[in-house]
Motif scaffolding. Structure first.
Motif, PDB file in Angstrom:
ATOM      1  N   ASP A 136      38.940  41.111  10.120  1.00 10.87           N
ATOM      2  CA  ASP A 136      40.319  40.644   9.687  1.00 10.87           C
ATOM      3  C   ASP A 136      41.017  40.295  10.690  1.00 10.87           C
ATOM      4  O   ASP A 136      40.537  40.417  12.023  1.00 10.87           O
ATOM      5  CB  ASP A 136      41.001  41.748   8.959  1.00 10.87           C
ATOM      6  CG  ASP A 136      42.393  41.276   8.234  1.00 10.87           C
ATOM      7  OD1 ASP A 136      42.428  40.055   8.178  1.00 10.87           O
ATOM      8  OD2 ASP A 136      43.075  42.287   7.717  1.00 10.87           O
ATOM      9  N   ILE A 137      42.202  39.332  10.692  1.00 11.81           N
ATOM     10  CA  ILE A 137      42.939  38.982  11.661  1.00 11.81           C
ATOM     11  C   ILE A 137      44.212  39.821  12.070  1.00 11.81           C
ATOM     12  O   ILE A 137      44.703  40.585  11.257  1.00 11.81           O
ATOM     13  CB  ILE A 137      43.689  37.431  11.466  1.00 11.81           C
ATOM     14  CG1 ILE A 137      42.456  36.360  11.347  1.00 11.81           C
ATOM     15  CG2 ILE A 137      44.409  37.153  12.432  1.00 11.81           C
ATOM     16  CD1 ILE A 137      42.800  35.008  10.909  1.00 11.81           C
ATOM     17  N   ILE A 138      44.084  40.093  13.461  1.00 13.17           N
ATOM     18  CA  ILE A 138      45.425  41.088  13.919  1.00 13.17           C
ATOM     19  C   ILE A 138      46.013  40.343  15.047  1.00 13.17           C
ATOM     20  O   ILE A 138      45.507  39.667  15.895  1.00 13.17           O
ATOM     21  CB  ILE A 138      44.875  42.363  14.182  1.00 13.17           C
ATOM     22  CG1 ILE A 138      46.032  43.536  14.215  1.00 13.17           C
ATOM     23  CG2 ILE A 138      43.933  42.235  15.344  1.00 13.17           C
ATOM     24  CD1 ILE A 138      45.591  44.901  14.245  1.00 13.17           C
ATOM     25  N   ILE A 139      47.234  40.654  15.209  1.00 12.55           N
ATOM     26  CA  ILE A 139      48.052  39.916  16.220  1.00 12.55           C
ATOM     27  C   ILE A 139      48.295  41.254  17.179  1.00 12.55           C
ATOM     28  O   ILE A 139      48.867  42.410  16.866  1.00 12.55           O
ATOM     29  CB  ILE A 139      49.446  39.393  15.787  1.00 12.55           C
ATOM     30  CG1 ILE A 139      49.164  38.175  14.710  1.00 12.55           C
ATOM     31  CG2 ILE A 139      50.190  38.954  16.850  1.00 12.55           C
ATOM     32  CD1 ILE A 139      50.381  37.639  14.158  1.00 12.55           C
ATOM     33  N   GLY A 140      48.206  40.831  18.460  1.00 11.10           N
ATOM     34  CA  GLY A 140      48.318  41.597  19.622  1.00 11.10           C
ATOM     35  C   GLY A 140      48.967  41.061  20.816  1.00 11.10           C
ATOM     36  O   GLY A 140      49.378  39.909  20.766  1.00 11.10           O
ATOM     37  N   THR A 141      49.268  42.009  22.002  1.00  8.31           N
ATOM     38  CA  THR A 141      49.732  41.310  23.096  1.00  8.31           C
ATOM     39  C   THR A 141      48.913  41.731  24.291  1.00  8.31           C
ATOM     40  O   THR A 141      48.367  42.778  24.210  1.00  8.31           O
ATOM     41  CB  THR A 141      50.982  42.166  23.255  1.00  8.31           C
ATOM     42  OG1 THR A 141      51.986  42.000  22.296  1.00  8.31           O
ATOM     43  CG2 THR A 141      51.665  41.556  24.618  1.00  8.31           C
ATOM     44  N   VAL A 142      48.824  40.648  24.997  1.00 11.30           N
ATOM     45  CA  VAL A 142      47.860  40.714  26.312  1.00 11.30           C
ATOM     46  C   VAL A 142      48.492  41.687  27.311  1.00 11.30           C
ATOM     47  O   VAL A 142      49.600  41.814  27.562  1.00 11.30           O
ATOM     48  CB  VAL A 142      47.519  39.666  27.120  1.00 11.30           C
ATOM     49  CG1 VAL A 142      46.865  39.624  28.234  1.00 11.30           C
ATOM     50  CG2 VAL A 142      46.931  38.305  25.951  1.00 11.30           C
ATOM     51  N   GLN A 143      47.697  42.767  27.643  1.00 16.31           N
ATOM     52  CA  GLN A 143      48.128  43.937  28.416  1.00 16.31           C
ATOM     53  C   GLN A 143      47.910  43.433  29.926  1.00 16.31           C
ATOM     54  O   GLN A 143      48.312  43.800  30.617  1.00 16.31           O
ATOM     55  CB  GLN A 143      47.658  45.188  27.946  1.00 16.31           C
ATOM     56  CG  GLN A 143      48.732  45.984  26.923  1.00 16.31           C
ATOM     57  CD  GLN A 143      48.275  47.276  26.573  1.00 16.31           C
ATOM     58  OE1 GLN A 143      47.051  47.849  26.772  1.00 16.31           O
ATOM     59  NE2 GLN A 143      49.317  48.147  26.554  1.00 16.31           N
ATOM     60  N   ARG A 144      46.459  43.289  30.026  1.00 18.34           N
ATOM     61  CA  ARG A 144      46.036  43.150  31.217  1.00 18.34           C
ATOM     62  C   ARG A 144      44.705  42.007  31.289  1.00 18.34           C
ATOM     63  O   ARG A 144      44.285  42.131  30.251  1.00 18.34           O
ATOM     64  CB  ARG A 144      45.699  44.356  32.166  1.00 18.34           C
ATOM     65  CG  ARG A 144      44.766  45.386  31.313  1.00 18.34           C
ATOM     66  CD  ARG A 144      44.923  46.881  31.970  1.00 18.34           C
ATOM     67  NE  ARG A 144      44.084  47.775  30.986  1.00 18.34           N
ATOM     68  CZ  ARG A 144      42.924  48.168  31.203  1.00 18.34           C
ATOM     69  NH1 ARG A 144      42.137  47.450  32.307  1.00 18.34           N
ATOM     70  NH2 ARG A 144      42.420  49.120  30.689  1.00 18.34           N
ATOM     71  N   VAL A 145      44.206  41.889  32.344  1.00 19.88           N
ATOM     72  CA  VAL A 145      42.998  40.874  32.218  1.00 19.88           C
ATOM     73  C   VAL A 145      42.235  41.319  33.497  1.00 19.88           C
ATOM     74  O   VAL A 145      42.625  41.397  34.623  1.00 19.88           O
ATOM     75  CB  VAL A 145      43.322  39.296  32.525  1.00 19.88           C
ATOM     76  CG1 VAL A 145      41.854  38.606  32.471  1.00 19.88           C
ATOM     77  CG2 VAL A 145      44.414  39.119  31.283  1.00 19.88           C
ATOM     78  N   ASP A 146      40.687  41.444  33.439  1.00 14.55           N
ATOM     79  CA  ASP A 146      39.976  41.604  34.364  1.00 14.55           C
ATOM     80  C   ASP A 146      38.792  40.472  34.261  1.00 14.55           C
ATOM     81  O   ASP A 146      38.981  39.688  33.455  1.00 14.55           O
ATOM     82  CB  ASP A 146      39.316  42.873  34.706  1.00 14.55           C
ATOM     83  CG  ASP A 146      38.538  43.396  33.443  1.00 14.55           C
ATOM     84  OD1 ASP A 146      38.022  42.611  32.776  1.00 14.55           O
ATOM     85  OD2 ASP A 146      38.365  44.777  33.371  1.00 14.55           O
ATOM     86  N   ASN A 147      37.691  40.518  35.001  1.00 11.50           N
ATOM     87  CA  ASN A 147      36.794  39.538  34.832  1.00 11.50           C
ATOM     88  C   ASN A 147      35.703  39.961  33.808  1.00 11.50           C
ATOM     89  O   ASN A 147      34.662  39.016  33.655  1.00 11.50           O
ATOM     90  CB  ASN A 147      35.851  39.290  36.194  1.00 11.50           C
ATOM     91  CG  ASN A 147      35.148  41.059  36.463  1.00 11.50           C
ATOM     92  OD1 ASN A 147      35.316  41.904  35.761  1.00 11.50           O
ATOM     93  ND2 ASN A 147      34.302  40.750  37.471  1.00 11.50           N
ATOM     94  N   ARG A 148      35.912  40.663  32.893  1.00 10.91           N
ATOM     95  CA  ARG A 148      35.077  40.843  31.663  1.00 10.91           C
ATOM     96  C   ARG A 148      35.715  40.750  30.447  1.00 10.91           C
ATOM     97  O   ARG A 148      35.439  40.135  29.434  1.00 10.91           O
ATOM     98  CB  ARG A 148      34.442  42.176  31.957  1.00 10.91           C
ATOM     99  CG  ARG A 148      33.412  42.449  32.953  1.00 10.91           C
ATOM    100  CD  ARG A 148      32.844  43.686  32.869  1.00 10.91           C
ATOM    101  NE  ARG A 148      32.082  43.978  31.608  1.00 10.91           N
ATOM    102  CZ  ARG A 148      31.984  45.105  31.186  1.00 10.91           C
ATOM    103  NH1 ARG A 148      32.274  46.413  32.017  1.00 10.91           N
ATOM    104  NH2 ARG A 148      31.315  45.169  30.007  1.00 10.91           N
ATOM    105  N   TYR A 149      37.181  41.214  30.329  1.00 16.33           N
ATOM    106  CA  TYR A 149      37.910  41.128  29.366  1.00 16.33           C
ATOM    107  C   TYR A 149      39.386  41.111  29.374  1.00 16.33           C
ATOM    108  O   TYR A 149      39.909  41.167  30.490  1.00 16.33           O
ATOM    109  CB  TYR A 149      37.854  42.819  28.458  1.00 16.33           C
ATOM    110  CG  TYR A 149      36.559  43.353  28.410  1.00 16.33           C
ATOM    111  CD1 TYR A 149      35.875  42.911  27.060  1.00 16.33           C
ATOM    112  CD2 TYR A 149      35.833  44.097  29.094  1.00 16.33           C
ATOM    113  CE1 TYR A 149      34.562  43.428  26.532  1.00 16.33           C
ATOM    114  CE2 TYR A 149      34.483  44.674  28.796  1.00 16.33           C
ATOM    115  CZ  TYR A 149      33.932  44.337  27.609  1.00 16.33           C
ATOM    116  OH  TYR A 149      32.672  44.794  27.181  1.00 16.33           O
ATOM    117  N   LEU A 150      40.065  40.378  28.176  1.00 12.61           N
ATOM    118  CA  LEU A 150      41.334  40.595  28.006  1.00 12.61           C
ATOM    119  C   LEU A 150      41.612  41.782  27.204  1.00 12.61           C
ATOM    120  O   LEU A 150      40.969  42.087  26.262  1.00 12.61           O
ATOM    121  CB  LEU A 150      41.868  39.516  27.268  1.00 12.61           C
ATOM    122  CG  LEU A 150      42.211  38.083  28.124  1.00 12.61           C
ATOM    123  CD1 LEU A 150      40.793  37.546  28.424  1.00 12.61           C
ATOM    124  CD2 LEU A 150      43.109  37.119  27.022  1.00 12.61           C
TER     125      LEU A 150
END
Length: 367
Positions: A136-150
């Motif tokens: 399913d689709i869900i809406i979220g907020t970007v918390q932090r970013v590294d070289n592997r994941y958002l």
């Protein structure tokens, strides 16, 4: 003290949204542990919780035997019959052994165990919530970013969006809102782990299900999706009712429905085609926007040779083979595309020249 303990359990159940039975099972285990620890008991015991009267009772449990080898676990048959003449060997004799100050001791000893169970139960609730959101689709907020994941804030849990599943050309900063597709939910010792994607074909499918009422209501079915995220996708649709135009339903008035999906996917081009059980028709439709002269089917190899007009060859194949590649994924058939001139030179058309005209008319009708 007992009343306060039971009230605290009810409060936890209400506040955390946890099943009361789960909490009382945890409390039961904690009380048994507390009794054995504080009263140095090796006896098997059972705790009886009366939530109506807010009482706790502890009962020892000993098996009736002919010869006692362990006083903590066994009771002599004669002694058992003195309690109740109906007892026989291998019956279990229960006797209340609730200490006078057990409520206070139990509350102290149970705190840590109950807290752990509450944490586990909370994780279980969150896990079940997100398992229900799988695909399913869900809406979220970007918390932090590294070289592997958002890392995406999804409410009670943090979702992981792999960098390679962010659509080409997309860039997100901390606090940006993002719409993602849930691909996997793991129940780990550290809590639920949710994985999401922006490139998964399921995202495209769900967007159409949300945007097109006919799909949501089951009037139009999405049969297959092939996608190269951020660039181009193909989707095949079908309606059992011949009065319903499945492609038109997805496109919408003045293209509004498909445009909404395109906008969400940052301009990704989307080809919507009619599904058909006939591979000749289906593959011809899938190679849209190119025209097709003929489709030769090899059932054994699950492969096809598609013949197109000379001036349509590059369009049928697409940039770097993309159109043909997407059509093959969409239909599940291997597709080899030849121009009309090449097919004539190879003698391919000679094999089916008797039915080319009729098939061409049928394909034109479908398209």
């Amino acid at each position: 003290m007992n009343t306060e303990l039971f009230e605290a359990m009810d409060h936890l159940a209400n506040e955390k949204g946890i099943d009361r039975d789960v909490l009382y099972e945890a409390l039961n285990d904690a009380l048994i542990s507390a009794y054995k620890k504080n009263f140095n008991s090796k006896t098997n015991v059972r705790v009886e919780l009366d939530t109506d009267h807010n009482t706790m009772k502890v009962f020892s449990r000993r098996v009736v035997v002919d010869e006692v080898e362990d006083d903590d676990l066994e009771i002599n048959l004669d002694d058992a019959k003195a309690i109740d003449p109906s007892y026989e060997e291998e019956d279990v004799v229960e006797q209340e052994v609730t200490p006078r100050d057990f409520g206070r001791i139990a509350a102290q000893a149970a705190k840590q165990v109950v807290t752990q169970r509450v944490r586990e139960a909370e994780r279980g609730v969150i896990y079940n919530d997100f398992v229900d959101r799988l695909d399913d689709i869900i809406i979220g907020t970007v918390q932090r970013v590294d070289n592997r994941y958002l890392y995406i804030h999804l409410g009670k849990v943090e979702g992981k969006l792999p960098i390679n599943e962010v659509m080409p050309g997309e860039s997100y900063q901390v606090h940006d809102r993002i719409k993602v597709y849930v691909t996997k939910v793991d129940n780990t010792s550290k809590g639920p782990q949710v994985y999401v994607s922006r490139t998964h074909p399921g995202l495209l499918k769900r967007l159409f299900e949300i945007e097109v009422p006919e799909i949501y209501e089951g009037i139009v079915d999405i049969m297959s999706v092939s996608r190269e995220a951020g660039d181009r996708s193909k989707i095949s649709v079908h309606a059992d009712d011949p009065e319903i135009d499945p492609v038109g339903s997805c496109v919408g008035q003045r293209g509004q429905r498909v445009q909404t999906v395109v906008d969400e996917l940052n301009g990704e081009k989307i080809d919507i085609v009619h599904y058909s059980e006939d591979p000749v028709v289906y593959i011809s439709n899938a190679l849209s926007p190119s025209k097709v002269i003929d489709v030769l089917v090899d059932e054994e190899e699950h492969a096809t040779t598609v013949i197109v007009p000379d001036d349509q060859l590059s369009l049928a194949i697409g940039k770097k083979g993309q159109n043909a590649r997407l059509a093959a994924r969409l239909t599940g058939w291997k597709i080899d595309i030849k121009s009309e001139s090449e097919a004539n030179d190879d003698g391919v058309l000679d094999e089916s020249e008797d039915n080319v005209a009729s098939e061409d008319i049928e394909l034109d009708d479908e398209q």
